[in-house]
Design a protein around this motif. Structure first.
Motif, PDB file in Angstrom:
ATOM      1  N   ILE A  18       0.847  -1.186   0.000  1.00  0.00           N
ATOM      2  CA  ILE A  18       0.000   0.000   0.000  1.00  0.00           C
ATOM      3  C   ILE A  18       0.885   1.239   0.000  1.00  0.00           C
ATOM      4  O   ILE A  18       1.714   1.419   0.901  1.00  0.00           O
ATOM      5  CB  ILE A  18      -0.929   0.026   1.232  1.00  0.00           C
ATOM      6  N   ASP A  19       0.724   2.079  -0.993  1.00  0.00           N
ATOM      7  CA  ASP A  19       1.513   3.304  -1.117  1.00  0.00           C
ATOM      8  C   ASP A  19       0.689   4.468  -0.549  1.00  0.00           C
ATOM      9  O   ASP A  19      -0.230   4.972  -1.191  1.00  0.00           O
ATOM     10  CB  ASP A  19       1.856   3.558  -2.585  1.00  0.00           C
ATOM     11  N   LEU A  20       1.015   4.878   0.661  1.00  0.00           N
ATOM     12  CA  LEU A  20       0.249   5.928   1.327  1.00  0.00           C
ATOM     13  C   LEU A  20       0.511   7.316   0.744  1.00  0.00           C
ATOM     14  O   LEU A  20      -0.198   8.273   1.077  1.00  0.00           O
ATOM     15  CB  LEU A  20       0.565   5.929   2.828  1.00  0.00           C
ATOM     16  N   SER A  21       1.480   7.412  -0.129  1.00  0.00           N
ATOM     17  CA  SER A  21       1.752   8.718  -0.752  1.00  0.00           C
ATOM     18  C   SER A  21       0.791   9.012  -1.902  1.00  0.00           C
ATOM     19  O   SER A  21       0.759  10.126  -2.415  1.00  0.00           O
ATOM     20  CB  SER A  21       3.197   8.757  -1.270  1.00  0.00           C
ATOM     21  N   THR A  22       0.043   8.017  -2.306  1.00  0.00           N
ATOM     22  CA  THR A  22      -0.923   8.216  -3.396  1.00  0.00           C
ATOM     23  C   THR A  22      -2.341   8.206  -2.844  1.00  0.00           C
ATOM     24  O   THR A  22      -2.632   7.564  -1.826  1.00  0.00           O
ATOM     25  CB  THR A  22      -0.795   7.109  -4.464  1.00  0.00           C
ATOM     26  N   ASP A  23      -3.225   8.912  -3.505  1.00  0.00           N
ATOM     27  CA  ASP A  23      -4.628   8.964  -3.108  1.00  0.00           C
ATOM     28  C   ASP A  23      -5.346   7.727  -3.665  1.00  0.00           C
ATOM     29  O   ASP A  23      -5.362   7.512  -4.876  1.00  0.00           O
ATOM     30  CB  ASP A  23      -5.288  10.242  -3.646  1.00  0.00           C
ATOM     31  N   ILE A  24      -5.917   6.931  -2.769  1.00  0.00           N
ATOM     32  CA  ILE A  24      -6.620   5.715  -3.188  1.00  0.00           C
ATOM     33  C   ILE A  24      -8.123   5.991  -3.122  1.00  0.00           C
ATOM     34  O   ILE A  24      -8.699   6.110  -2.039  1.00  0.00           O
ATOM     35  CB  ILE A  24      -6.259   4.514  -2.287  1.00  0.00           C
ATOM     36  N   PRO A  25      -8.779   6.143  -4.263  1.00  0.00           N
ATOM     37  CA  PRO A  25     -10.200   6.494  -4.271  1.00  0.00           C
ATOM     38  C   PRO A  25     -11.075   5.306  -3.869  1.00  0.00           C
ATOM     39  O   PRO A  25     -10.652   4.142  -3.955  1.00  0.00           O
ATOM     40  CB  PRO A  25     -10.457   6.888  -5.725  1.00  0.00           C
ATOM     41  N   SER A  26     -12.276   5.599  -3.435  1.00  0.00           N
ATOM     42  CA  SER A  26     -13.220   4.529  -3.133  1.00  0.00           C
ATOM     43  C   SER A  26     -13.646   3.867  -4.439  1.00  0.00           C
ATOM     44  O   SER A  26     -13.681   4.519  -5.498  1.00  0.00           O
ATOM     45  CB  SER A  26     -14.447   5.084  -2.403  1.00  0.00           C
ATOM     46  N   PRO A  27     -13.950   2.579  -4.403  1.00  0.00           N
ATOM     47  CA  PRO A  27     -14.309   1.888  -5.654  1.00  0.00           C
ATOM     48  C   PRO A  27     -15.602   2.441  -6.242  1.00  0.00           C
ATOM     49  O   PRO A  27     -16.509   2.836  -5.499  1.00  0.00           O
ATOM     50  CB  PRO A  27     -14.478   0.427  -5.208  1.00  0.00           C
ATOM     51  N   PRO A  28     -15.724   2.487  -7.550  1.00  0.00           N
ATOM     52  CA  PRO A  28     -16.936   3.024  -8.183  1.00  0.00           C
ATOM     53  C   PRO A  28     -18.170   2.211  -7.793  1.00  0.00           C
ATOM     54  O   PRO A  28     -18.118   0.977  -7.774  1.00  0.00           O
ATOM     55  CB  PRO A  28     -16.639   2.890  -9.680  1.00  0.00           C
ATOM     56  N   PRO A  29     -19.266   2.868  -7.485  1.00  0.00           N
ATOM     57  CA  PRO A  29     -20.487   2.150  -7.102  1.00  0.00           C
ATOM     58  C   PRO A  29     -21.127   1.451  -8.298  1.00  0.00           C
ATOM     59  O   PRO A  29     -21.005   1.901  -9.443  1.00  0.00           O
ATOM     60  CB  PRO A  29     -21.397   3.252  -6.555  1.00  0.00           C
ATOM     61  N   VAL A  30     -21.791   0.349  -8.020  1.00  0.00           N
ATOM     62  CA  VAL A  30     -22.556  -0.378  -9.034  1.00  0.00           C
ATOM     63  C   VAL A  30     -24.050  -0.198  -8.797  1.00  0.00           C
ATOM     64  O   VAL A  30     -24.824  -0.027  -9.736  1.00  0.00           O
ATOM     65  CB  VAL A  30     -22.189  -1.884  -9.023  1.00  0.00           C
ATOM     66  N   LEU A  31     -24.457  -0.223  -7.524  1.00  0.00           N
ATOM     67  CA  LEU A  31     -25.880  -0.116  -7.199  1.00  0.00           C
ATOM     68  C   LEU A  31     -26.038   0.684  -5.918  1.00  0.00           C
ATOM     69  O   LEU A  31     -25.283   0.510  -4.966  1.00  0.00           O
ATOM     70  CB  LEU A  31     -26.495  -1.510  -7.035  1.00  0.00           C
ATOM     71  N   TYR A  32     -27.026   1.584  -5.931  1.00  0.00           N
ATOM     72  CA  TYR A  32     -27.350   2.396  -4.761  1.00  0.00           C
ATOM     73  C   TYR A  32     -28.672   1.942  -4.142  1.00  0.00           C
ATOM     74  O   TYR A  32     -29.567   1.455  -4.843  1.00  0.00           O
ATOM     75  CB  TYR A  32     -27.520   3.866  -5.146  1.00  0.00           C
ATOM     76  N   GLN A  33     -28.781   2.152  -2.837  1.00  0.00           N
ATOM     77  CA  GLN A  33     -30.082   2.169  -2.165  1.00  0.00           C
ATOM     78  C   GLN A  33     -30.273   3.598  -1.682  1.00  0.00           C
ATOM     79  O   GLN A  33     -29.595   4.043  -0.755  1.00  0.00           O
ATOM     80  CB  GLN A  33     -30.112   1.202  -0.976  1.00  0.00           C
ATOM     81  N   GLY A  34     -31.187   4.336  -2.332  1.00  0.00           N
ATOM     82  CA  GLY A  34     -31.248   5.766  -2.069  1.00  0.00           C
ATOM     83  C   GLY A  34     -29.931   6.395  -2.486  1.00  0.00           C
ATOM     84  O   GLY A  34     -29.489   6.272  -3.627  1.00  0.00           O
ATOM     85  N   ASP A  35     -29.254   7.044  -1.526  1.00  0.00           N
ATOM     86  CA  ASP A  35     -27.934   7.616  -1.822  1.00  0.00           C
ATOM     87  C   ASP A  35     -26.808   6.815  -1.176  1.00  0.00           C
ATOM     88  O   ASP A  35     -25.672   7.264  -1.114  1.00  0.00           O
ATOM     89  CB  ASP A  35     -27.881   9.080  -1.361  1.00  0.00           C
ATOM     90  N   LYS A  36     -27.124   5.609  -0.716  1.00  0.00           N
ATOM     91  CA  LYS A  36     -26.124   4.749  -0.081  1.00  0.00           C
ATOM     92  C   LYS A  36     -25.652   3.677  -1.057  1.00  0.00           C
ATOM     93  O   LYS A  36     -26.443   3.102  -1.795  1.00  0.00           O
ATOM     94  CB  LYS A  36     -26.715   4.080   1.163  1.00  0.00           C
ATOM     95  N   VAL A  37     -24.350   3.412  -1.043  1.00  0.00           N
ATOM     96  CA  VAL A  37     -23.783   2.409  -1.943  1.00  0.00           C
ATOM     97  C   VAL A  37     -24.076   1.010  -1.416  1.00  0.00           C
ATOM     98  O   VAL A  37     -23.742   0.676  -0.279  1.00  0.00           O
ATOM     99  CB  VAL A  37     -22.261   2.606  -2.102  1.00  0.00           C
TER     100      VAL A  37
END
Length: 324
Positions: A18-37
């Motif tokens: 894990i390279d903490l010097s880089t920004d690791i984004p959250s994985p792209p969502p596939v399905l939502y319930q309301g506004d929750k992933v």
């Protein structure tokens, strides 16, 4: 430092760091319930439940919502939603086609012609090894954003084989990481409980992003969501054969129902005899009978004596309303 490590292993170790010097984004969502992933790319999830708990209806709603232009049952997909591949290992072509048409009706897709957005493949007639290979190849060929494997247990010979189970879980993780998609798979539970069967169930629960437990409660099925920050929900099947949102059964109603089922068993009875009796009385499956007994014990409706026999705990009448 005198450590002899193969070049390929060194490469893998560096990739795993894990390279903490880089920004690791959250994985792209596939399905939502309301506004929750609910589920995300690069991972897989598991839907579990007893036979006849309406697991396939639950997944039909999830897939239909993903393919739908709007939302369905409070579920929706991101704007860049892709295609879906559904692999069925259990049902005949006739029954699989009924499921496929149900998904298309939910999604607003044509039910009388092929569509690139939704494919269903049936692998029931093949041996487990062949099913597994074809599943891997189909996903890599069609490259869908969302995959359904109904059910994973049919891709191996023995769900209690720890080696086979671990390899299948690893296959799912490899595919979802490499192709950046999500796999939803289906597993059956052990009788009387919510835990999926065998080493396969254990492996999948330990690795999955999310767990959806489907339980039938009369005409309503409830879905408990584990390991993700979304709300439990319930659904029923309407007159058109489609799943629709329903209210989660009230606990007081459930207690009244348990009292009504077990109130006649005031004398101690063996577990198997009680199970057989309520299967006949309620015209229910063995797994449902065991679950109702377990719920009744937990709620204090049934008491277990010191020799393991069960009996109904009659309600106590407060002194102030006694007629003497």
């Amino acid at each position: 430092d005198g450590v002899n490590i193969a070049d390929d292993d060194i490469r893998l170790l560096r990739q795993a760091e894990i390279d903490l010097s880089t920004d690791i984004p959250s994985p792209p969502p596939v399905l939502y319930q309301g506004d929750k992933v609910m589920i995300s790319k690069g991972d897989f999830s598991v839907v579990v439940g007893a036979a006849k708990s309406r697991k396939t209806f639950c997944i039909s709603a999830m897939v239909g919502a993903y393919l739908c232009a709007d939302e369905y049952m409070n579920m929706s997909s991101p704007n860049d939603a892709g295609n879906v591949l559904w692999i069925d290992t259990e049902q005949s072509i006739y029954h699989a086609a009924k499921v496929a048409k149900r998904v298309c009706r939910i999604a607003g897709l044509p039910t009388d012609q092929k569509t690139e957005r939704f494919r269903m493949l049936c692998f029931r007639e093949y041996e487990p090894d062949r099913r597994r290979d074809l599943t891997d190849e189909a996903i890599r060929l069609y490259r869908p954003s969302l995959v359904v494997v109904d059910g994973a247990a049919d891709l191996i010979l023995d769900v209690n084989d720890s080696s086979e189970s671990a390899k299948l879980a690893t296959m799912f993780m490899d595919i979802t990481k490499e192709l950046d998609n999500h796999i939803v798979t289906v597993l059956h539970t052990n009788p009387g409980g919510d835990k999926p069967r065998g080493h396969l169930g254990t492996n999948f629960l330990n690795k999955a992003q999310a767990l959806f437990i489907v339980r039938a409660d009369g005409d309503i099925s409830t879905v408990s969501c584990r390991d993700i920050a979304v709300d439990d929900f319930a659904f029923a099947v309407n007159n058109e054969g489609l799943p629709v949102l329903a209210s989660i059964p009230d606990k007081s109603d459930k207690l009244d129902n348990l009292n009504a089922i077990f109130c006649q068993y005031t004398q101690p009875i063996r577990l198997n005899d009680l199970k057989d009796a309520i299967m006949i009385d309620g015209d229910i499956k063995e797994s449902m009978a065991y679950r109702r007994i377990r719920e009744a014990k937990k709620a204090g409706v049934l008491i277990e004596n010191n020799v393991g026999m069960l009996y109904y705990k009659e309600k106590e009448i407060p002194n102030e309303i006694l007629p003497f």
